[in-house]
Scaffold this motif. Structure first.
Motif, PDB file in Angstrom:
ATOM      1  N   LYS A 159       0.816  -1.204   0.000  1.00  0.00           N
ATOM      2  CA  LYS A 159       0.000   0.000   0.000  1.00  0.00           C
ATOM      3  C   LYS A 159       0.859   1.268   0.000  1.00  0.00           C
ATOM      4  N   TYR A 160       1.966   1.239   0.776  1.00  0.00           N
ATOM      5  CA  TYR A 160       2.746   2.461   0.940  1.00  0.00           C
ATOM      6  C   TYR A 160       4.051   2.436   0.131  1.00  0.00           C
TER       7      TYR A 160
ATOM      8  N   LYS B  48      -8.239 -13.570  14.699  1.00  0.00           N
ATOM      9  CA  LYS B  48      -9.281 -13.455  13.676  1.00  0.00           C
ATOM     10  C   LYS B  48     -10.577 -14.067  14.189  1.00  0.00           C
ATOM     11  N   GLY B  76      -5.390   3.421   7.467  1.00  0.00           N
ATOM     12  CA  GLY B  76      -5.024   3.599   6.060  1.00  0.00           C
ATOM     13  C   GLY B  76      -5.713   4.773   5.406  1.00  0.00           C
ATOM     14  N   ILE B 116     -12.584  -4.316  10.100  1.00  0.00           N
ATOM     15  CA  ILE B 116     -11.888  -5.595  10.226  1.00  0.00           C
ATOM     16  C   ILE B 116     -11.639  -5.853  11.711  1.00  0.00           C
ATOM     17  N   PHE B 173     -11.506   0.492   7.418  1.00  0.00           N
ATOM     18  CA  PHE B 173     -10.757   0.812   6.195  1.00  0.00           C
ATOM     19  C   PHE B 173     -11.676   1.477   5.176  1.00  0.00           C
ATOM     20  N   VAL B 175     -12.824   1.455   1.674  1.00  0.00           N
ATOM     21  CA  VAL B 175     -12.768   0.508   0.556  1.00  0.00           C
ATOM     22  C   VAL B 175     -13.538   1.050  -0.650  1.00  0.00           C
ATOM     23  N   ARG B 178     -11.920   0.170  -3.868  1.00  0.00           N
ATOM     24  CA  ARG B 178     -11.972  -1.273  -4.070  1.00  0.00           C
ATOM     25  C   ARG B 178     -13.361  -1.721  -4.517  1.00  0.00           C
TER      26      ARG B 178
END
Lengths: 535, 189
Positions: A159-160, B48, B76, B116, B173, B175, B178
């Motif tokens: 990503k970076y 998870k 992000g 997430i 995030f 998205v 995406r």
């Protein structure tokens, strides 16, 4: 595939060896390709070393003076990549090319054309990688060269990652293909091309360690290729192997990378074990102690290397059972490694020792590699690792095993076999200067790193807290001293290449055994056209 | 001559095996992706949690109280304000609890977000079961929009005895790109 064809081509060469640029560009001769590998790796060693000096110049004093932090990160990244893939690995492949056919009585490598191909990919791979650095250096850091550390963890590299990450990916793919082809060649040669009577358990240990290294390469270089392919598709094709937003996991990257990365560590050191196991018996004038145990120890180190990878990532958060497993497996590796060190010491025990240049380097290897091994054992302890992780202690550890380990053994190999390669003895005066300066400076360079690391100085930063200033000044002095000392080795090699020096006999070292010493020095273009007789 | 042909054949045989070996190892790198997911599912490695709804039919264990803490981050480059309604709750294993999370999109355009989850300690992850969660799907917020997003969960009574506190963290995030495949909107931000 090409063994026969190449053999036919070479029939003409018996009378006039190829010369000029074509000799090197189209070479299928294992000795010429070995020479190319060795010079190339030496050039990369100097380039990577120059980058290390940029790093040390910046860290000599606290605060920012020489480069900006962004460029500093590119230096640590590319220094690591060049030293691992450009200096140490090609140097050992060069040694394998030169020595394995001579040691097992084969006329050449089994797949000579592939051999040519696997070398000539490398200059292009490194032109691409170094090109990214030059663009950054002369373009005011825009575009930036790879700046995410040689371990290129996601998401720093996905990503970076800067635009040049794609150059890096291409370059790593090419290095991987080169290594895999080189490794395949070694395996086929060792399995099929041994002279009659050269059974597996009669092979010199250098051949054994390289055979095992080659299997490691075939097993893990494709995994590295897989990792960079996933990076590529994450960056450009909408996959999310390592992107949490799309259901991936950046920690997965670390698992894949270190599944490659830990065997890679042994890929760099196993050939060194072979070199030292050749040199110590020669100058102790005794047979290698515990030959069979050396072979089994090498094989068990290689097998264990596949089940220890997560010790690089203890701090990432793992279940207790996982950390315990990886901790004990890692500590277990010190058993076969200890077997090796004890065997070398036992070989010297009551031997008629003399201390010619190769022996000096080999002894320095044994002592300093063991130092690096011991700090590795400390790092293997999970609770301790939480404190040491990503500090200069780790930097000290892996430089002890790679510089005063792998690279010292490569110097030992060069001084040991230069008479065979060039036909002249390496200059003793320059060689002694090179050895003593390197030995003292390498310790000044890397030993204080243990202290600053234990005191908490993190790696990969362009600056540090003031209390680390004095040590870092000394470390930088050691670095420049070590770097300049290597110019002595340039002089030694150039003198040998120009055939200036005492003429070498076929067997210049009194206690040396092995088929390579039965051919004249310098080794003729073609050797063992008729297989030697092995008693 | 025949000896040489024989050598060539033997060389080719080994070469073929090794090439196949390296291609298989290339494949193995990709096989590690599902393998890793399966291992994470079984062991709760990396904290998870399951991304599908659980049934919610379990016996409550009233003798035991476990603290569940909630942590939120926007990751992000995500600009949403994202906070849990309560920082922590004390629950009995098996007790069905609802916690709401508040989100606000301060940007001047629509953003699609995906949360997430991650559970610490990792061993607790397979025992934290959700019957409903905003993290199962991505969420769309119009410019300046706000929402209360529910998450309904219970703890499996089989949760190891030594675990008294569980932290459930959500990273949000962006998205949008995406999901829509549109890079321009990202640039406009």
């Amino acid at each position: 595939m090409t063994a026969v064809a190449a053999h036919h081509d070479h029939h003409d060469d018996h009378h006039h060896a190829p010369h000029g640029l074509k000799r090197w560009l189209f070479s299928t001769n294992h000795k010429d390709i070995g020479t190319l590998y060795l010079w190339f790796s030496f050039a990369m060693f100097m380039v990577g070393g120059f980058m290390a000096l940029v790093i040390r110049a910046e860290l000599m004093y606290p605060g920012m003076q020489v480069v900006d932090p962004e460029f500093f990160n590119q230096m640590t990244t590319v220094h690591g990549l060049i030293m691992v893939f450009g200096a140490v690995m090609p140097a050992t492949v060069g040694l394998a090319n030169w020595m394995i056919p001579l040691m097992i009585g084969a006329p050449d490598m089994a797949l000579p054309r592939m051999n040519n191909w696997s070398f000539w990919i490398l200059p292009f791979a490194f032109t691409i990688l170094i090109g990214a650095v030059l663009m950054s250096a002369f373009g005011d850091g825009n575009p930036s060269a790879p700046n995410f550390g040689w371990t290129f963890y996601a998401p720093l590299s996905t990503k970076y990652g800067p635009a040049s990450t794609d150059l890096f990916i291409l370059s790593v793919h090419m290095m991987g293909i080169s290594s895999i082809m080189g490794a395949i060649n070694v395996i086929v040669t060792v399995l099929n091309m041994r002279a009659p009577g050269m059974t597996m358990m009669k092979m010199p240990l250098f051949v054994w360690t390289w055979l095992i290294t080659a299997f490691l390469l075939v097993a893990v270089m494709p995994v590295l290729a897989g990792a960079v392919t996933m990076m590529l598709t994450d960056r450009h094709f909408g996959t999310s192997f390592f992107d949490a937003a799309g259901g991936g996991d950046p920690v997965l990257f670390q698992h894949i990378f270190w599944f490659f990365g830990h065997p890679e560590v042994y890929i760099m050191i196993l050939p060194s074990f072979g070199i030292v196991s050749a040199i110590i018996p020669t100058f102790a004038r005794k047979h290698l102690f515990g030959y069979a145990s050396m072979v089994y120890a090498t094989a068990s180190i290689a097998l264990l290397s596949f089940v220890v990878w997560a010790h690089h990532m203890f701090t990432v958060g793992m279940p207790l059972a996982g950390t315990l497993f990886f901790m004990y497996m890692t500590m277990l590796i010190s058993v076969p490694t200890g077997v090796k060190v004890f065997n070398w010491v036992a070989t010297m025990w009551r031997g008629s020792l003399t201390f010619e240049l190769p022996m000096k380097w080999a002894l320095a290897f044994v002592v300093l590699f063991t130092c690096g091994g011991l700090s590795g054992l400390m790092l293997a302890l999970t609770p301790v690792d939480f404190q040491y992780h990503d500090t200069y202690f780790v930097v000290a550890h892996f430089h002890y095993v790679l510089v005063s380990g792998a690279i010292f053994s490569i110097f030992a190999a060069a001084y040991y076999w230069l008479p065979k390669w060039s036909g002249v003895m390496p200059n003793t005066f320059l060689g002694e200067l090179h050895f003593w300066n390197s030995l003292l400076s390498v310790n000044l360079l890397f030993f204080p790193m243990h202290f600053v690391g234990l005191a908490g100085m993190p790696r990969r930063y362009a600056d540090y807290a003031l209390q680390f200033a004095d040590y870092n000044w000394w470390i930088s002095v050691g670095a420049f001293w070590f770097g300049i000392s290597q110019l002595l080795f340039v002089a030694v090699c150039v003198l040998c290449a120009m055939k200036k020096g005492k003429k070498a006999e076929a067997a210049p070292w009194e206690g040396a055994e092995g088929l390579e010493w039965t051919v004249p020095s310098p080794a003729p273009f073609h050797t063992f056209d008729t297989p030697p007789v092995i008693k | 001559m025949s000896e040489l042909n024989d050598l060539e054949q033997r060389n080719n045989r080994v070469l073929r095996k090794l090439v196949i070996g390296s291609v298989l190892m290339f494949g193995f790198a990709f096989a590690m992706v599902p393998l890793y997911d399966v291992l994470c599912d079984i062991t709760g490695l990396n904290g998870k949690t399951s991304d599908t709804a659980a049934s919610g039919e379990v016996q409550m264990d009233e003798d035991r109280l476990v603290t569940v803490q909630f942590v939120t981050t926007s990751s992000g480059g995500m600009v949403w304000d994202f906070t849990p309604q309560v920082r922590s709750v004390k629950v009995h294993p098996g007790e069905i609890t609802q916690v709401n999370f508040q989100v606000k999109n301060p940007a001047d355009h629509t953003i699609i977000g995906q949360a997430i989850p991650s559970v610490s300690p990792g061993l607790a992850a397979p025992h934290l079961l959700k019957t409903q969660c905003f993290c199962f799907d991505n969420q769309t917020l119009l410019a300046g929009g706000e929402a209360d997003m529910p998450m309904i969960f219970y703890l499996d009574p089989a949760l190891p005895k030594h675990i008294n506190t569980i932290t459930l963290s959500y990273a949000m995030f962006d998205v949008t790109e995406r999901v829509t495949g549109n890079k321009d909107k990202l640039a406009a931000r």
